[in-house]
Design an enzyme around this catalytic site. Structure first.
Site, PDB file in Angstrom:
ATOM      1  N   THR A  27      11.750  -3.342  -9.987  1.00  0.00           N
ATOM      2  CA  THR A  27      12.115  -4.504 -10.800  1.00  0.00           C
ATOM      3  C   THR A  27      11.143  -5.673 -10.694  1.00  0.00           C
ATOM      4  OG1 THR A  27      14.413  -3.878 -10.638  1.00  0.00           O
ATOM      5  CG2 THR A  27      13.967  -6.158 -11.278  1.00  0.00           C
ATOM      6  N   GLY A  86       0.830  -1.202   0.000  1.00  0.00           N
ATOM      7  CA  GLY A  86       0.000   0.000   0.000  1.00  0.00           C
ATOM      8  C   GLY A  86       0.863   1.251   0.000  1.00  0.00           C
ATOM      9  N   SER A  87       1.992   1.170   0.694  1.00  0.00           N
ATOM     10  CA  SER A  87       2.875   2.340   0.778  1.00  0.00           C
ATOM     11  C   SER A  87       3.416   2.729  -0.585  1.00  0.00           C
ATOM     12  CB  SER A  87       4.058   2.046   1.718  1.00  0.00           C
ATOM     13  OG  SER A  87       3.613   1.832   3.029  1.00  0.00           O
ATOM     14  N   GLU A 114      -7.885   2.687  -1.145  1.00  0.00           N
ATOM     15  CA  GLU A 114      -8.731   1.530  -0.807  1.00  0.00           C
ATOM     16  C   GLU A 114      -7.878   0.399  -0.222  1.00  0.00           C
ATOM     17  OE1 GLU A 114     -12.194   0.538  -2.037  1.00  0.00           O
ATOM     18  OE2 GLU A 114     -12.701   2.639  -2.341  1.00  0.00           O
ATOM     19  N   TYR A 134      -3.595   7.412   7.097  1.00  0.00           N
ATOM     20  CA  TYR A 134      -2.349   6.641   6.959  1.00  0.00           C
ATOM     21  C   TYR A 134      -2.261   6.158   5.520  1.00  0.00           C
ATOM     22  CZ  TYR A 134       1.509   3.503   7.989  1.00  0.00           C
ATOM     23  OH  TYR A 134       2.741   2.893   8.014  1.00  0.00           O
TER      24      TYR A 134
HETATM   25  C1  PLP Z   1      -5.316   2.976   4.151  1.00  0.00           C
HETATM   26  C2  PLP Z   1      -3.906   2.474   4.075  1.00  0.00           C
HETATM   27  N1  PLP Z   1      -3.123   2.881   3.077  1.00  0.00           N
HETATM   28  C3  PLP Z   1      -1.857   2.445   2.952  1.00  0.00           C
HETATM   29  C4  PLP Z   1      -1.303   1.574   3.868  1.00  0.00           C
HETATM   30  C5  PLP Z   1       0.109   1.112   3.703  1.00  0.00           C
HETATM   31  O1  PLP Z   1       0.102  -0.212   3.261  1.00  0.00           O
HETATM   32  P1  PLP Z   1       1.372  -1.153   3.449  1.00  0.00           P
HETATM   33  O2  PLP Z   1       1.516  -1.390   4.915  1.00  0.00           O
HETATM   34  O3  PLP Z   1       1.029  -2.396   2.679  1.00  0.00           O
HETATM   35  O4  PLP Z   1       2.545  -0.462   2.883  1.00  0.00           O
HETATM   36  C6  PLP Z   1      -2.076   1.133   4.931  1.00  0.00           C
HETATM   37  C7  PLP Z   1      -1.509   0.217   5.942  1.00  0.00           C
HETATM   38  O5  PLP Z   1      -2.039   0.005   7.002  1.00  0.00           O
HETATM   39  C8  PLP Z   1      -3.422   1.586   5.035  1.00  0.00           C
HETATM   40  O6  PLP Z   1      -4.211   1.193   6.036  1.00  0.00           O
END
Ligand code: PLP
Length: 358
Positions: A227, A46-47, A171, A73
């Site tokens: 990659t 997600g990051s 999401e 977040y």
């Molecule tokens: C809404 C949201 N976006 C992004 C992230 C980041 O995801 P990741 O931990 O897979 O990098 C999170 C993680 O908790 C999240 O809740």
């Protein structure tokens, strides 16, 4: 999946596409009304999805600012934390010109949806042409599992449209059937310009996606090049996840299961519980006592279940979408026992001291 691992597990989509990645991109596009005008980017978390989205929106539009929310977040990388409002990400630099809005909280004393839209209007009256995108979690997750009031997402979408601002829905946590819809934004019948997916998409393997307009996603070659992104093993996992969601009708199941869970939690009538809220299997249990969230989580862990707490003292329940009715009932009973022990003082401060928490 087995074939993907045997055939070309190391392959990425840098120089040649692979069948599972193309199939997954097509499947994701097919979940949206305007598939032809969109492209898909694959990542690992997600990051990195939000990081890519946060960087590309300003680069592609030439507009320098982003609007996002307090408590949000979006991820722990430089670009994703720079637009986040969660206190755990306070340490890094924020995006230049970042506009942070309060997330509308239906609880007493907090800004209602209309108040927040007014604040946004005031910002847009001054800076509308400088804003590239607005990032929103359709349910504020780590900021306290807050479901926005009806009409709020719609209000955001209308303002974005009026000012030529890209609406980005994160999401990552509440998407992919958890709320009772495939995409959480469907609750308000809006269609965002950009959608970021992660977590459950890979079913435990590292996989994320950004889906957005061609003009933004094709901004430059190698804008966010990684990659192993789009490798066939993770893409196959993504396809299996989407197949399972469709075959086992997990979106409507999440809605029904969520009702059972929230009804059970409310029926506990526990004095420590101030509020039970959520949508589908994204549930928050707000506790009435400072510090009770950490203690309840530690006690629940001893009793055999993993919960998290978010915001100040809100238990976050985001179980597997395949959770059975029996498991839900067991979970409710276990939370009841954990809360009883917290309320009776049977969980001392020393029990939580060993755990770092946000
Ligand atoms: C809404 C949201 N976006 C992004 C992230 C980041 O995801 P990741 O931990 O897979 O990098 C999170 C993680 O908790 C999240 O809740």
């Amino acid at each position: 999946m087995a074939r993907a691992l045997v055939d070309m597990a190391g392959a990425s989509i840098l120089s040649a596409v692979n069948e599972p990645a193309v199939a997954l991109a097509e499947r994701l596009l097919a979940t949206l009304p305007d598939a032809d005008s969109r492209r898909v980017w694959f990542g690992h978390s997600g990051s990195d999805a939000n990081d890519t989205a946060a960087r590309v929106v300003t680069a592609a539009t030439g507009r320098p600012r982003v609007v996002a929310f307090e408590g949000a977040y979006h991820g722990g990388l430089a670009g994703s934390s720079a637009i986040s409002g969660h206190p755990s990400l306070d340490h890094g630099a924020k995006a230049p010109g970042l506009i942070q809005l309060p997330y509308p909280d239906p609880r007493e004393g907090a800004e209602a949806g209309g108040d927040v839209l007014e604040i946004l209007d005031a910002h847009l009256a001054r800076h509308g042409r400088e804003v590239a995108a607005l990032f929103v979690e359709p349910i504020l997750s780590d900021g306290g599992l807050i479901v926005p009031p009806a009409g709020f997402l719609h209000g955001l979408a209308a303002r974005c449209r009026a000012h030529g601002i890209l609406l980005v829905c994160d999401e990552v946590k509440v998407g992919l059937a958890r709320t009772g819809h495939l995409h959480a934004f469907e609750a308000e019948e809006i269609v965002p310009d950009i959608i970021c997916l992660g977590k459950g998409l890979g079913g435990g393997l590292p996989l994320s996606a950004v889906i957005g307009p061609v003009a933004v996603m094709d901004h430059t070659t190698a804008f966010s090049l990684m990659t192993t992104a789009g490798n066939p093993a993770c893409a196959s996992a993504g396809l299996a996840v989407l197949d399972t969601i469709a075959r086992e009708r997990l979106a409507p199941r999440a809605a029904v299961a969520g009702e059972r869970f929230t009804a059970g939690l409310r029926a506990l009538g526990h004095p420590l519980v101030r509020d039970v809220r959520g949508r589908g299997l994204a549930i928050g249990v707000e506790l009435a006592e400072r510090g009770a969230g950490a203690k309840a989580c530690v006690r629940a862990l001893e009793l055999g279940a993993v919960f998290y707490f978010v915001g100040r003292d809100v238990l976050e329940l985001t179980p597997a979408l395949t959770i059975s009715d029996a498991e839900i009932d067991e979970g409710v009973a276990l939370i009841g026992r954990a809360l009883d022990d917290v309320a009776a003082g049977r969980v001392p401060d020393s029990a939580v001291a060993a755990y770092a928490a946000w």
